[in-house]
Motif scaffolding. Sequence first.
Motif, PDB file in Angstrom:
ATOM      1  N   HIS A   1      -8.558 -35.766 -45.923  1.00  0.00           N
ATOM      2  CA  HIS A   1      -7.134 -35.617 -46.231  1.00  0.00           C
ATOM      3  C   HIS A   1      -6.289 -35.433 -44.978  1.00  0.00           C
ATOM      4  O   HIS A   1      -5.062 -35.332 -45.081  1.00  0.00           O
ATOM      5  CB  HIS A   1      -6.924 -34.439 -47.180  1.00  0.00           C
ATOM      6  CG  HIS A   1      -7.477 -34.684 -48.548  1.00  0.00           C
ATOM      7  ND1 HIS A   1      -6.905 -35.572 -49.437  1.00  0.00           N
ATOM      8  CD2 HIS A   1      -8.567 -34.186 -49.184  1.00  0.00           C
ATOM      9  CE1 HIS A   1      -7.609 -35.590 -50.557  1.00  0.00           C
ATOM     10  NE2 HIS A   1      -8.624 -34.768 -50.427  1.00  0.00           N
ATOM     11  N   LEU A   2      -6.917 -35.409 -43.811  1.00  0.00           N
ATOM     12  CA  LEU A   2      -6.167 -35.348 -42.564  1.00  0.00           C
ATOM     13  C   LEU A   2      -5.871 -36.755 -42.060  1.00  0.00           C
ATOM     14  O   LEU A   2      -6.623 -37.694 -42.336  1.00  0.00           O
ATOM     15  CB  LEU A   2      -6.960 -34.599 -41.496  1.00  0.00           C
ATOM     16  CG  LEU A   2      -7.161 -33.094 -41.677  1.00  0.00           C
ATOM     17  CD1 LEU A   2      -7.930 -32.538 -40.485  1.00  0.00           C
ATOM     18  CD2 LEU A   2      -5.844 -32.362 -41.842  1.00  0.00           C
TER      19      LEU A   2
ATOM     20  N   ALA B   1      -4.064 -28.146 -56.083  1.00  0.00           N
ATOM     21  CA  ALA B   1      -4.852 -26.944 -55.810  1.00  0.00           C
ATOM     22  C   ALA B   1      -6.266 -27.050 -56.379  1.00  0.00           C
ATOM     23  O   ALA B   1      -7.119 -26.233 -56.074  1.00  0.00           O
ATOM     24  CB  ALA B   1      -4.157 -25.721 -56.387  1.00  0.00           C
ATOM     25  N   GLN B   2      -6.524 -28.081 -57.195  1.00  0.00           N
ATOM     26  CA  GLN B   2      -7.836 -28.204 -57.810  1.00  0.00           C
ATOM     27  C   GLN B   2      -8.791 -29.083 -57.011  1.00  0.00           C
ATOM     28  O   GLN B   2      -9.931 -29.266 -57.392  1.00  0.00           O
ATOM     29  CB  GLN B   2      -7.672 -28.804 -59.229  1.00  0.00           C
ATOM     30  CG  GLN B   2      -6.717 -28.013 -60.116  1.00  0.00           C
ATOM     31  CD  GLN B   2      -7.133 -26.565 -60.241  1.00  0.00           C
ATOM     32  OE1 GLN B   2      -8.307 -26.269 -60.451  1.00  0.00           O
ATOM     33  NE2 GLN B   2      -6.178 -25.643 -60.117  1.00  0.00           N
ATOM     34  N   ARG B   3      -8.324 -29.664 -55.895  1.00  0.00           N
ATOM     35  CA  ARG B   3      -9.202 -30.522 -55.117  1.00  0.00           C
ATOM     36  C   ARG B   3     -10.321 -29.697 -54.496  1.00  0.00           C
ATOM     37  O   ARG B   3     -10.121 -28.550 -54.135  1.00  0.00           O
ATOM     38  CB  ARG B   3      -8.413 -31.216 -54.004  1.00  0.00           C
ATOM     39  CG  ARG B   3      -7.403 -32.236 -54.520  1.00  0.00           C
ATOM     40  CD  ARG B   3      -6.585 -32.782 -53.377  1.00  0.00           C
ATOM     41  NE  ARG B   3      -5.561 -33.709 -53.850  1.00  0.00           N
ATOM     42  CZ  ARG B   3      -4.575 -34.167 -53.102  1.00  0.00           C
ATOM     43  NH1 ARG B   3      -4.477 -33.781 -51.843  1.00  0.00           N
ATOM     44  NH2 ARG B   3      -3.697 -35.001 -53.595  1.00  0.00           N
TER      45      ARG B   3
ATOM     46  N   ALA C   1       1.965 -32.672 -40.988  1.00  0.00           N
ATOM     47  CA  ALA C   1       3.278 -33.234 -41.292  1.00  0.00           C
ATOM     48  C   ALA C   1       3.378 -33.820 -42.698  1.00  0.00           C
ATOM     49  O   ALA C   1       4.484 -33.942 -43.236  1.00  0.00           O
ATOM     50  CB  ALA C   1       3.643 -34.293 -40.256  1.00  0.00           C
ATOM     51  N   ASP C   2       2.262 -34.181 -43.300  1.00  0.00           N
ATOM     52  CA  ASP C   2       2.323 -34.684 -44.674  1.00  0.00           C
ATOM     53  C   ASP C   2       2.748 -33.591 -45.647  1.00  0.00           C
ATOM     54  O   ASP C   2       3.379 -33.869 -46.669  1.00  0.00           O
ATOM     55  CB  ASP C   2       0.967 -35.262 -45.088  1.00  0.00           C
ATOM     56  CG  ASP C   2       1.016 -35.889 -46.473  1.00  0.00           C
ATOM     57  OD1 ASP C   2       1.833 -36.808 -46.678  1.00  0.00           O
ATOM     58  OD2 ASP C   2       0.263 -35.441 -47.364  1.00  0.00           O
ATOM     59  N   ARG C   3       2.406 -32.344 -45.324  1.00  0.00           N
ATOM     60  CA  ARG C   3       2.747 -31.214 -46.194  1.00  0.00           C
ATOM     61  C   ARG C   3       3.887 -30.354 -45.671  1.00  0.00           C
ATOM     62  O   ARG C   3       4.557 -29.667 -46.438  1.00  0.00           O
ATOM     63  CB  ARG C   3       1.518 -30.317 -46.389  1.00  0.00           C
ATOM     64  CG  ARG C   3       0.429 -30.911 -47.267  1.00  0.00           C
ATOM     65  CD  ARG C   3       0.875 -31.050 -48.718  1.00  0.00           C
ATOM     66  NE  ARG C   3       1.520 -29.845 -49.210  1.00  0.00           N
ATOM     67  CZ  ARG C   3       0.876 -28.795 -49.712  1.00  0.00           C
ATOM     68  NH1 ARG C   3      -0.443 -28.806 -49.760  1.00  0.00           N
ATOM     69  NH2 ARG C   3       1.534 -27.743 -50.159  1.00  0.00           N
ATOM     70  N   LEU C   4       4.101 -30.371 -44.337  1.00  0.00           N
ATOM     71  CA  LEU C   4       5.059 -29.450 -43.738  1.00  0.00           C
ATOM     72  C   LEU C   4       6.060 -30.185 -42.850  1.00  0.00           C
ATOM     73  O   LEU C   4       5.679 -31.010 -42.015  1.00  0.00           O
ATOM     74  CB  LEU C   4       4.329 -28.387 -42.914  1.00  0.00           C
ATOM     75  CG  LEU C   4       3.355 -27.485 -43.682  1.00  0.00           C
ATOM     76  CD1 LEU C   4       2.699 -26.493 -42.736  1.00  0.00           C
ATOM     77  CD2 LEU C   4       4.060 -26.743 -44.818  1.00  0.00           C
TER      78      LEU C   4
ATOM     79  N   ARG D   1      -7.929 -29.752 -35.761  1.00  0.00           N
ATOM     80  CA  ARG D   1      -8.267 -30.297 -37.071  1.00  0.00           C
ATOM     81  C   ARG D   1      -8.916 -29.224 -37.949  1.00  0.00           C
ATOM     82  O   ARG D   1      -8.660 -29.163 -39.157  1.00  0.00           O
ATOM     83  CB  ARG D   1      -9.177 -31.525 -36.925  1.00  0.00           C
ATOM     84  CG  ARG D   1      -8.501 -32.671 -36.195  1.00  0.00           C
ATOM     85  CD  ARG D   1      -9.381 -33.910 -36.112  1.00  0.00           C
ATOM     86  NE  ARG D   1      -9.481 -34.593 -37.395  1.00  0.00           N
ATOM     87  CZ  ARG D   1      -8.598 -35.480 -37.836  1.00  0.00           C
ATOM     88  NH1 ARG D   1      -7.525 -35.784 -37.118  1.00  0.00           N
ATOM     89  NH2 ARG D   1      -8.776 -36.069 -39.000  1.00  0.00           N
ATOM     90  N   THR D   2      -9.749 -28.388 -37.377  1.00  0.00           N
ATOM     91  CA  THR D   2     -10.343 -27.302 -38.152  1.00  0.00           C
ATOM     92  C   THR D   2      -9.279 -26.336 -38.638  1.00  0.00           C
ATOM     93  O   THR D   2      -9.275 -25.909 -39.801  1.00  0.00           O
ATOM     94  CB  THR D   2     -11.394 -26.558 -37.301  1.00  0.00           C
ATOM     95  OG1 THR D   2     -12.403 -27.484 -36.890  1.00  0.00           O
ATOM     96  CG2 THR D   2     -12.039 -25.435 -38.083  1.00  0.00           C
ATOM     97  N   VAL D   3      -8.354 -25.981 -37.755  1.00  0.00           N
ATOM     98  CA  VAL D   3      -7.267 -25.082 -38.160  1.00  0.00           C
ATOM     99  C   VAL D   3      -6.416 -25.742 -39.241  1.00  0.00           C
ATOM    100  O   VAL D   3      -6.038 -25.102 -40.232  1.00  0.00           O
ATOM    101  CB  VAL D   3      -6.409 -24.687 -36.945  1.00  0.00           C
ATOM    102  CG1 VAL D   3      -5.214 -23.838 -37.387  1.00  0.00           C
ATOM    103  CG2 VAL D   3      -7.235 -23.917 -35.923  1.00  0.00           C
ATOM    104  N   ALA D   4      -6.106 -27.018 -39.078  1.00  0.00           N
ATOM    105  CA  ALA D   4      -5.285 -27.716 -40.071  1.00  0.00           C
ATOM    106  C   ALA D   4      -5.948 -27.706 -41.441  1.00  0.00           C
ATOM    107  O   ALA D   4      -5.282 -27.525 -42.469  1.00  0.00           O
ATOM    108  CB  ALA D   4      -5.022 -29.152 -39.615  1.00  0.00           C
ATOM    109  N   ARG D   5      -7.258 -27.885 -41.483  1.00  0.00           N
ATOM    110  CA  ARG D   5      -7.957 -27.892 -42.772  1.00  0.00           C
ATOM    111  C   ARG D   5      -7.893 -26.522 -43.438  1.00  0.00           C
ATOM    112  O   ARG D   5      -7.749 -26.420 -44.669  1.00  0.00           O
ATOM    113  CB  ARG D   5      -9.404 -28.329 -42.560  1.00  0.00           C
ATOM    114  CG  ARG D   5      -9.548 -29.786 -42.119  1.00  0.00           C
ATOM    115  CD  ARG D   5     -10.977 -30.122 -41.729  1.00  0.00           C
ATOM    116  NE  ARG D   5     -11.862 -30.018 -42.877  1.00  0.00           N
ATOM    117  CZ  ARG D   5     -13.193 -30.030 -42.790  1.00  0.00           C
ATOM    118  NH1 ARG D   5     -13.783 -30.114 -41.590  1.00  0.00           N
ATOM    119  NH2 ARG D   5     -13.925 -29.946 -43.878  1.00  0.00           N
TER     120      ARG D   5
END
Length: 345
Positions: free
Chosen positions: A11-12, A319-321, A69-72, A300-304
């Motif tokens: 998803h990143l 939220a169910q993923r 950026a996709d979420r924020l 990338r780890t922090v973003a996840r």
Amino acid sequence: MKRAALWPEEHLPPHRLPPPWPGRPVRLDGTVTYVRDTPATGPDAEPALYVHGLGGSSQNWTDLAGLLADRLDGQAIDLPGFGRSEPGLRYTIPAFADRVVRWIEHSGRGPVHLFGNSLGGAVSVYVAGRRPDLVRTLTLISPALPFLNFGRSLQGRMLPLLAIPRGERLAAWRLAQLAPEVMAQQAMEACVADLSRISEQRRQEALDEIRVRYEAPHYAAAYVRTFRGLVASFLRSYLPGPESLWRIAAGIAAPTLVVGGMKDRLVDVRVAPQTARVIPDSRLMMLADVGHVAQLEVPRTVARAVLHLLAESTPGPSAQRPATLPGDDAPGSGDDGRWLPGMAS
């Protein structure tokens, strides 16, 4: 407190190295605050604000802000006296927190997802505790919350400066003795556990940023006075009274992610777990072989972990993923930031 979890790697966005996000000077309460904007790439992105650490700048968030950026819809500010912002009148945690609050109010974007690293973590704790109406979620990366054993920090070498009247003059003299290339290397070595994770592009950008500091006559004074204010806040936190950062942290209502690096050389590695224990709705992620700026070293780890926090905090189908469970060593993250699951329990 519970263990943090990771959102799936797929998803990143793909690996890339964007240049520093475009910035602009904004006059706020009579002085200039420099702001960098990371435009949202998703239709339902929510506002976020990123706050850097002592000696850092808004550039410290380039990679993480891009990954999210996709979420924020991100903004990163330079605190007074740092980066490209003009100097302030006071360099204390409450003063910096007031600037963050004023920016959120001025921009009309609150409540925001608030991020803080090191000094910015302490400032963000103050903001979240004092103005819960302005904070949706809180992410703290190696927050500089109080610890008294400065033998556990390279910053302990600066303590004698605090006893010298106008110690900033000595700091400015020392700054003038170091070539920018030397200072950039020293800063990287202090903040990053594995320098191979930092690309040549990011090293050059750090060098360019240090050259900006050389051109700012106020920088040395801002650095020393901020360090003095941070140490004062540490001492105050172990005395009775409402200004204790630990007491303020205990009152934070926002869902919170705390990230720590087990090779942090600037903040006592015990601070991140203690922070997660104190904040009521918290998640802890401790990373082996990572230093003081996990958002730079293993973005990338922090973003996840942040994406999982956002999913937990936002009701709805997303939220169910499924998420990677702590202890899986963050497979495929591309960052090589290993989990220490025992530290998060």
